[in-house]
Scaffold this active site. Structure first.
Site, PDB file in Angstrom:
ATOM      1  N   GLU A 285       0.800  -1.395  -0.045  1.00  0.00           N
ATOM      2  CA  GLU A 285       0.063   0.370   0.265  1.00  0.00           C
ATOM      3  C   GLU A 285       0.454   1.445  -0.050  1.00  0.00           C
ATOM      4  OE1 GLU A 285      -1.962  -0.608   3.632  1.00  0.00           O
ATOM      5  OE2 GLU A 285      -4.001  -1.450   2.549  1.00  0.00           O
ATOM      6  N   ARG A 325       2.631  20.497   7.488  1.00  0.00           N
ATOM      7  CA  ARG A 325       3.376  18.947   8.237  1.00  0.00           C
ATOM      8  C   ARG A 325       4.956  19.582   9.054  1.00  0.00           C
ATOM      9  NH1 ARG A 325       5.573  16.079   5.170  1.00  0.00           N
ATOM     10  NH2 ARG A 325       6.259  14.119   6.732  1.00  0.00           N
ATOM     11  N   TYR A 329       5.095  17.563  12.513  1.00  0.00           N
ATOM     12  CA  TYR A 329       6.200  16.832  13.043  1.00  0.00           C
ATOM     13  C   TYR A 329       7.303  17.249  12.920  1.00  0.00           C
ATOM     14  CZ  TYR A 329       2.827  14.131  10.127  1.00  0.00           C
ATOM     15  OH  TYR A 329       1.498  13.735   8.816  1.00  0.00           O
ATOM     16  N   CYS A 356      -2.242  33.357  11.260  1.00  0.00           N
ATOM     17  CA  CYS A 356      -2.213  33.643  12.323  1.00  0.00           C
ATOM     18  C   CYS A 356      -1.827  32.808  13.291  1.00  0.00           C
ATOM     19  CB  CYS A 356      -3.605  34.128  13.081  1.00  0.00           C
ATOM     20  SG  CYS A 356      -3.992  36.043  11.963  1.00  0.00           S
ATOM     21  N   GLU A 357      -0.400  32.016  13.589  1.00  0.00           N
ATOM     22  CA  GLU A 357      -0.032  31.014  14.246  1.00  0.00           C
ATOM     23  C   GLU A 357       1.448  31.621  13.606  1.00  0.00           C
ATOM     24  OE1 GLU A 357      -1.270  28.899  16.567  1.00  0.00           O
ATOM     25  OE2 GLU A 357      -3.280  29.052  15.784  1.00  0.00           O
TER      26      GLU A 357
HETATM   27  C1  LIG Z   1      -0.762   5.767   5.930  1.00  0.00           C
HETATM   28  C2  LIG Z   1      -1.152   3.977   5.216  1.00  0.00           C
HETATM   29  C3  LIG Z   1      -0.092   4.201   4.310  1.00  0.00           C
HETATM   30  C4  LIG Z   1       0.998   5.126   3.337  1.00  0.00           C
HETATM   31  O1  LIG Z   1       1.632   4.915   4.309  1.00  0.00           O
HETATM   32  P1  LIG Z   1       2.792   6.354   2.910  1.00  0.00           P
HETATM   33  O2  LIG Z   1       3.552   5.937   4.302  1.00  0.00           O
HETATM   34  O3  LIG Z   1       2.448   6.932   2.235  1.00  0.00           O
HETATM   35  O4  LIG Z   1       3.194   5.093   2.050  1.00  0.00           O
HETATM   36  C5  LIG Z   1      -0.496   2.397   3.983  1.00  0.00           C
HETATM   37  N1  LIG Z   1      -0.901   1.652   4.822  1.00  0.00           N
HETATM   38  C6  LIG Z   1      -2.133   2.077   5.841  1.00  0.00           C
HETATM   39  C7  LIG Z   1      -2.625   1.768   6.495  1.00  0.00           C
HETATM   40  C8  LIG Z   1      -1.598   2.803   6.529  1.00  0.00           C
HETATM   41  O5  LIG Z   1      -2.385   3.727   7.003  1.00  0.00           O
END
Ligand SMILES: *Cc1c(COP(=O)(O)O)cnc(C)c1O
Length: 426
Positions: A285, A325, A329, A356-357
């Site tokens: 993923e 971002r 973090y 305004c931060e």
């Molecule tokens: C965020 C996430 C991803 C993707 O993560 P990347 O760092 O963008 O590759 C894939 N699977 C799950 C379950 C996630 O929470």
């Protein structure tokens, strides 16, 4: 490709300053070519190392809009969604529901019904309450839902604390080490309206080392063998999540994704053989690594404010509303002045947004070319988790997304208007 031609920064051959002249600042600019190339890397790796017995999913929380679903679908990828809103967008874009995986640690009843009714191929169950609810809802609709389980394999990835999710102290999923994962699968195997298909883990994000992926694969396969032996439940699919790192700043050197996939495939094959399992269907993923480096953000420099012996603030016409971002973090980025791209980066800037931060910064100690009001300041590698994390704080309209396709810019998300902003106000 992002390169400097005759002193001007270009994306796939189109000058950034021409894009900002036509579409205004600030805006996101993305390369369709780069996105497609990244999709193909994962797709080809699954062909090469698993004989096509698997599927890369685009983790669409990284960048979700109608056109991105069309692009990744046309490359043969599936997608993962984490909310009704992402699911709705994917379906409206015509994404094949069978190739959609639905994630999330707190899916609502409404969202689950939407997933069941639209024929979502796969629901990744996070907890026991969700499992029981899903079984009831699927039963009421006369359907059997294909499910997998989000499992915490107890593998830690070397990454920022806030995005670490593989260890037991995480809000996501069920743990291996305390038997929770085993118990939930036992329960699911006795339910009538769900079918256990897969096991899923996601050990974190922005990971450069392949070892944690290999270790996670090994731990998950051992668990699948235990489930097979003790429960006679065969889990056919192993989802190893996303998290492959990208280069934001110098010194970050991600390995070729093909190399990751090759190494992990060797572990998957040898471990499966050792455990007497068939090699499972493999799902990955990737989110950030598909879209992150494919995008930049172009801003206009509004002012340059030097505080003697302290720092120089370079104020831009965007900020935490389009890229939260750094505020969230302390993520690092590189930047440049697009219309002076061949000049030396000898100016140290704190790039500040318009909100305004005081914490509304894009970065501190960023080396850029000497800026002046009116210059175009570009921040690199903003294709992931920028547009998708944007907000309307201070009632700032969200930026448009300009996609470069075959050397021509086109709008794939329009700039929000003030009318859009008051749309739901009564
Ligand atoms: C965020 C996430 C991803 C993707 O993560 P990347 O760092 O963008 O590759 C894939 N699977 C799950 C379950 C996630 O929470």
């Amino acid at each position: 490709m992002i390169e400097t031609v005759n002193g001007n920064l270009c994306v796939d051959g189109v000058k950034v300053s021409d894009i900002t002249e036509e579409f205004g600042t600030p805006c996101y600019i993305m390369s369709e070519k780069t996105i497609r190339e990244n999709c193909r890397k994962y797709k080809n790796a699954i062909e090469k190392y698993y004989g096509g017995n698997g599927l890369p999913l685009f983790a669409s929380k990284a960048f979700s809009c109608m056109e991105i679903y069309r692009i990744v679908a046309s490359e043969g990828l599936g997608t993962d969604v984490v909310s009704g809103g992402e699911l709705y967008t994917a379906l409206k874009a015509g994404f094949d529901p069978k190739k959609i995986y639905f994630h999330g640690n707190a899916k609502t009843e409404k969202e689950l019904i939407m997933a069941i009714e639209s024929g979502v191929g796969h629901i990744v169950v996070d907890n026991i309450e969700e499992l029981m609810l899903l079984d009831r809802l699927a039963g009421e609709k006369g359907k059997i839902a294909n499910i997998s389980f989000r499992i915490k394999p107890g593998v830690e990835a070397h990454t920022h604390d806030f995005v670490k999710t593989g260890q037991i102290d995480s809000k996501f999923g069920v743990a291996l080490e305390n038997g929770e994962a085993f118990e939930i699968i036992k329960t699911a195997s006795e339910l009538k309206n769900v079918k256990v298909v897969g096991a899923h883990c996601h050990i974190g994000s922005q990971i450069f080392d392949e070892d944690p992926f290999m270790l996670a694969a090994k731990v998950m396969l051992e668990f699948m063998a235990k489930v097979k032996n003790e429960l006679s439940v065969e889990i056919k699919e192993l989802n190893l999540g996303g998290g492959f790192g990208i280069r934001y700043v110098e010194g970050q050197n991600p390995k070729d994704y093909d190399e990751y996939m090759r190494k992990v495939s060797e572990t998957v094959k040898s471990e499966s053989a050792a455990l007497g399992l068939e090699v499972p269907y493999i799902v990955v993923e990737p989110g950030r690594s598909i879209v992150g480096a494919a995008g930049i953000t172009a801003y206009k420099v509004m002012s340059v404010k030097t505080i003697e012996n302290i720092r120089t603030y370079v104020a831009i016409d965007g900020g935490m509303t389009d890229n939260p971002r750094y505020a969230l973090y302390k993520s690092e980025y590189e930047a440049c002045i697009a219309n002076k791209a061949d000049k030396p980066k000898d100016f140290k800037a704190t790039v500040a947004g318009r909100c305004c931060e005081s914490g509304d910064l894009i970065g501190e100690n960023m080396m850029i070319q000497k800026p002046e009001a009116g210059d175009i300041l570009v921040v690199f590698a903003t294709g992931a988790y920028n547009y998708s994390m944007a907000s309307n704080y201070n009632r700032v309209p969200r930026l448009p997304v300009v996609m470069i396709t075959d050397g021509k810019p086109r709008i794939i998300v329009k700039r929000e208007t003030y009318e859009d902003i008051i749309r739901n106000d009564i």
